[in-house]
Design a protein around this motif. Structure first.
Motif, PDB file in Angstrom:
ATOM      1  N   LYS A  89      29.460 -10.461 -84.988  1.00  0.00           N
ATOM      2  CA  LYS A  89      28.494  -9.786 -84.140  1.00  0.00           C
ATOM      3  C   LYS A  89      28.677 -10.190 -82.684  1.00  0.00           C
ATOM      4  O   LYS A  89      29.068 -11.310 -82.380  1.00  0.00           O
ATOM      5  CB  LYS A  89      27.082 -10.130 -84.610  1.00  0.00           C
ATOM      6  CG  LYS A  89      26.754  -9.575 -85.989  1.00  0.00           C
ATOM      7  CD  LYS A  89      25.325  -9.892 -86.381  1.00  0.00           C
ATOM      8  CE  LYS A  89      24.986  -9.291 -87.746  1.00  0.00           C
ATOM      9  NZ  LYS A  89      23.598  -9.591 -88.146  1.00  0.00           N
ATOM     10  N   ARG A  91      27.660 -11.346 -78.865  1.00  0.00           N
ATOM     11  CA  ARG A  91      26.742 -12.388 -78.414  1.00  0.00           C
ATOM     12  C   ARG A  91      26.700 -12.414 -76.898  1.00  0.00           C
ATOM     13  O   ARG A  91      27.535 -11.812 -76.229  1.00  0.00           O
ATOM     14  CB  ARG A  91      27.165 -13.750 -78.960  1.00  0.00           C
ATOM     15  CG  ARG A  91      28.518 -14.232 -78.479  1.00  0.00           C
ATOM     16  CD  ARG A  91      28.893 -15.586 -79.064  1.00  0.00           C
ATOM     17  NE  ARG A  91      29.038 -15.515 -80.503  1.00  0.00           N
ATOM     18  CZ  ARG A  91      28.231 -16.158 -81.353  1.00  0.00           C
ATOM     19  NH1 ARG A  91      27.243 -16.919 -80.891  1.00  0.00           N
ATOM     20  NH2 ARG A  91      28.416 -16.052 -82.655  1.00  0.00           N
ATOM     21  N   TYR A 118      21.272  -7.680 -83.949  1.00  0.00           N
ATOM     22  CA  TYR A 118      22.161  -8.484 -83.110  1.00  0.00           C
ATOM     23  C   TYR A 118      21.442  -9.763 -82.659  1.00  0.00           C
ATOM     24  O   TYR A 118      21.034  -9.899 -81.502  1.00  0.00           O
ATOM     25  CB  TYR A 118      22.617  -7.670 -81.893  1.00  0.00           C
ATOM     26  CG  TYR A 118      23.270  -6.366 -82.273  1.00  0.00           C
ATOM     27  CD1 TYR A 118      24.554  -6.338 -82.815  1.00  0.00           C
ATOM     28  CD2 TYR A 118      22.603  -5.152 -82.110  1.00  0.00           C
ATOM     29  CE1 TYR A 118      25.163  -5.141 -83.169  1.00  0.00           C
ATOM     30  CE2 TYR A 118      23.200  -3.944 -82.463  1.00  0.00           C
ATOM     31  CZ  TYR A 118      24.483  -3.957 -82.998  1.00  0.00           C
ATOM     32  OH  TYR A 118      25.078  -2.775 -83.357  1.00  0.00           O
ATOM     33  N   PRO A 119      21.267 -10.708 -83.557  1.00  0.00           N
ATOM     34  CA  PRO A 119      20.475 -11.913 -83.253  1.00  0.00           C
ATOM     35  C   PRO A 119      21.123 -12.819 -82.215  1.00  0.00           C
ATOM     36  O   PRO A 119      20.443 -13.689 -81.668  1.00  0.00           O
ATOM     37  CB  PRO A 119      20.376 -12.614 -84.617  1.00  0.00           C
ATOM     38  CG  PRO A 119      21.544 -12.103 -85.395  1.00  0.00           C
ATOM     39  CD  PRO A 119      21.745 -10.691 -84.957  1.00  0.00           C
ATOM     40  N   ASP A 120      22.409 -12.638 -81.929  1.00  0.00           N
ATOM     41  CA  ASP A 120      23.085 -13.502 -80.963  1.00  0.00           C
ATOM     42  C   ASP A 120      23.077 -12.929 -79.554  1.00  0.00           C
ATOM     43  O   ASP A 120      23.680 -13.511 -78.643  1.00  0.00           O
ATOM     44  CB  ASP A 120      24.535 -13.749 -81.409  1.00  0.00           C
ATOM     45  CG  ASP A 120      24.612 -14.504 -82.723  1.00  0.00           C
ATOM     46  OD1 ASP A 120      23.750 -15.383 -82.941  1.00  0.00           O
ATOM     47  OD2 ASP A 120      25.503 -14.208 -83.532  1.00  0.00           O
ATOM     48  N   ARG A 122      20.908 -12.106 -76.242  1.00  0.00           N
ATOM     49  CA  ARG A 122      19.666 -12.404 -75.526  1.00  0.00           C
ATOM     50  C   ARG A 122      19.419 -11.300 -74.497  1.00  0.00           C
ATOM     51  O   ARG A 122      20.356 -10.845 -73.836  1.00  0.00           O
ATOM     52  CB  ARG A 122      19.752 -13.753 -74.810  1.00  0.00           C
ATOM     53  CG  ARG A 122      20.029 -14.930 -75.722  1.00  0.00           C
ATOM     54  CD  ARG A 122      20.035 -16.235 -74.923  1.00  0.00           C
ATOM     55  NE  ARG A 122      20.899 -16.163 -73.762  1.00  0.00           N
ATOM     56  CZ  ARG A 122      22.216 -16.387 -73.789  1.00  0.00           C
ATOM     57  NH1 ARG A 122      22.822 -16.682 -74.925  1.00  0.00           N
ATOM     58  NH2 ARG A 122      22.941 -16.303 -72.681  1.00  0.00           N
ATOM     59  N   ARG A 283      28.619  -6.521 -76.045  1.00  0.00           N
ATOM     60  CA  ARG A 283      27.170  -6.502 -76.246  1.00  0.00           C
ATOM     61  C   ARG A 283      26.533  -5.294 -75.561  1.00  0.00           C
ATOM     62  O   ARG A 283      25.570  -4.715 -76.083  1.00  0.00           O
ATOM     63  CB  ARG A 283      26.541  -7.809 -75.763  1.00  0.00           C
ATOM     64  CG  ARG A 283      26.807  -8.167 -74.313  1.00  0.00           C
ATOM     65  CD  ARG A 283      26.263  -9.560 -73.984  1.00  0.00           C
ATOM     66  NE  ARG A 283      26.598  -9.981 -72.632  1.00  0.00           N
ATOM     67  CZ  ARG A 283      27.727 -10.604 -72.315  1.00  0.00           C
ATOM     68  NH1 ARG A 283      28.618 -10.892 -73.246  1.00  0.00           N
ATOM     69  NH2 ARG A 283      27.964 -10.952 -71.056  1.00  0.00           N
TER      70      ARG A 283
END
Length: 305
Positions: A89, A91, A118-120, A122, A283
């Protein structure tokens, strides 16, 4: 010298307009940015930037090098992205700018899905109705409604919103319900949305059977921020035009009433905009694709969740 790192540092200084903002965006010390650019200039044997105590100016040689270097960085980013898709994924940090009502009623309610996917990644969300300089402020993309006039940016159409004209029941009891747009010029109080860029009030627009009407009557109050503009209508200050998806709950509970429904203006386009010459990170790519998938239904109002 790490030439690739130096190229990235130089490109970010050009885009940000200062060493300090560039260093902050890359999360490196200011002195490191300066050293990298100095080493790159020494390696090339030319001056890329003119530095003063107040600003940084790109030299003609620097402009030429920036155009060539960004193409290389874009190609490298595409190569990395293709392997990132296969490997895992994306980041990193995304800086997104969006208007107040769009943030409140569309993007923020959708974001839990994106963050789960997409937890990585921010997200730093800038919420304002002002015009943003994506390059100097190091913003990855902007979500904006209305016509676009900057050809140096890439714009992807992501949806069309329905506009409604409305007021509170108390206002309509006091001033009456207009049957035709021209009646707004006589005895009605308008709450206009005022552009934060040029200070001009946006006209009230109406459309029916191919006929288009613009009302530019003097407003009772002008507001240059979309949440406050909507709040002014709910406070009974007058008639507004706003997005149907933003007014939905107020129309359903009766705190606002739609008027001139047969004269709804044409659809209001939304775009996601990003710099043409800046390489698109993995991203940002996944965010753009996700936005195109989810945004249209939300602004049309077909998604009630």
């Amino acid at each position: 010298m790490d030439q690739l790192l130096a190229m990235r540092a130089f490109a970010r200084v050009v885009e940000a307009g200062s060493f300090t903002r560039a260093a902050e965006s890359l999360d490196v010390p200011n002195a490191t940015m300066s050293k990298l650019v100095q080493e790159l200039e020494a390696h090339l044997g030319v001056r890329l930037l003119q530095r003063t105590t107040r600003k940084v100016t790109v030299t003609p040689e620097g402009q030429d090098y920036y155009a060539k270097a960004t193409r290389i960085l874009e190609d490298l980013q595409d190569i990395d992205a293709s392997f990132n898709v296969a490997r895992g994924k994306p980041r990193g940090n995304l800086r997104i700018d969006v208007g107040g009502l769009t943030a409140r009623d569309v993007l923020i309610p959708l974001l839990p899905d994106f963050m789960a996917r997409y937890p990585d990644i921010r997200i730093d969300l800038g919420v304002a109705d002002r015009t943003v300089d994506l390059i100097s402020e190091s913003v990855d993309c902007v979500i904006r409604g209305g016509p676009l006039d900057n050809s140096s940016l890439v714009a992807r159409h992501i949806g069309d919103a329905v506009m409604v004209t409305c007021a509170t029941p108390a206002y309509l009891r006091r001033f009456g319900v207009p049957a035709y747009p021209e009646e707004l010029k006589n005895g009605h109080q308008l709450v206009s949305y005022v552009s934060s860029q040029n200070g001009r009030a946006m006209p009230f627009r109406f459309q029916r059977d191919g006929e288009k009407i613009e009302i530019k009557a003097d407003h009772r109050i002008g507001v240059n921020e979309s949440n406050a503009h909507f709040a002014a209508a709910r406070a009974g200050l007058g008639i507004i035009q706003t997005f149907a998806h933003s007014a939905r709950s107020a129309l359903q509970d009766g705190s606002l009433v739609e008027i001139l429904a047969q004269w709804r203006p044409g659809s209001y386009p939304f775009h996601v905009v990003y710099p043409r010459n800046r390489y698109v990170t993995h991203r940002l790519r996944v965010f753009l694709d996700w936005l195109l998938e989810h945004f249209p239904d939300k602004v049309r109002g077909t998604d009630e969740n």
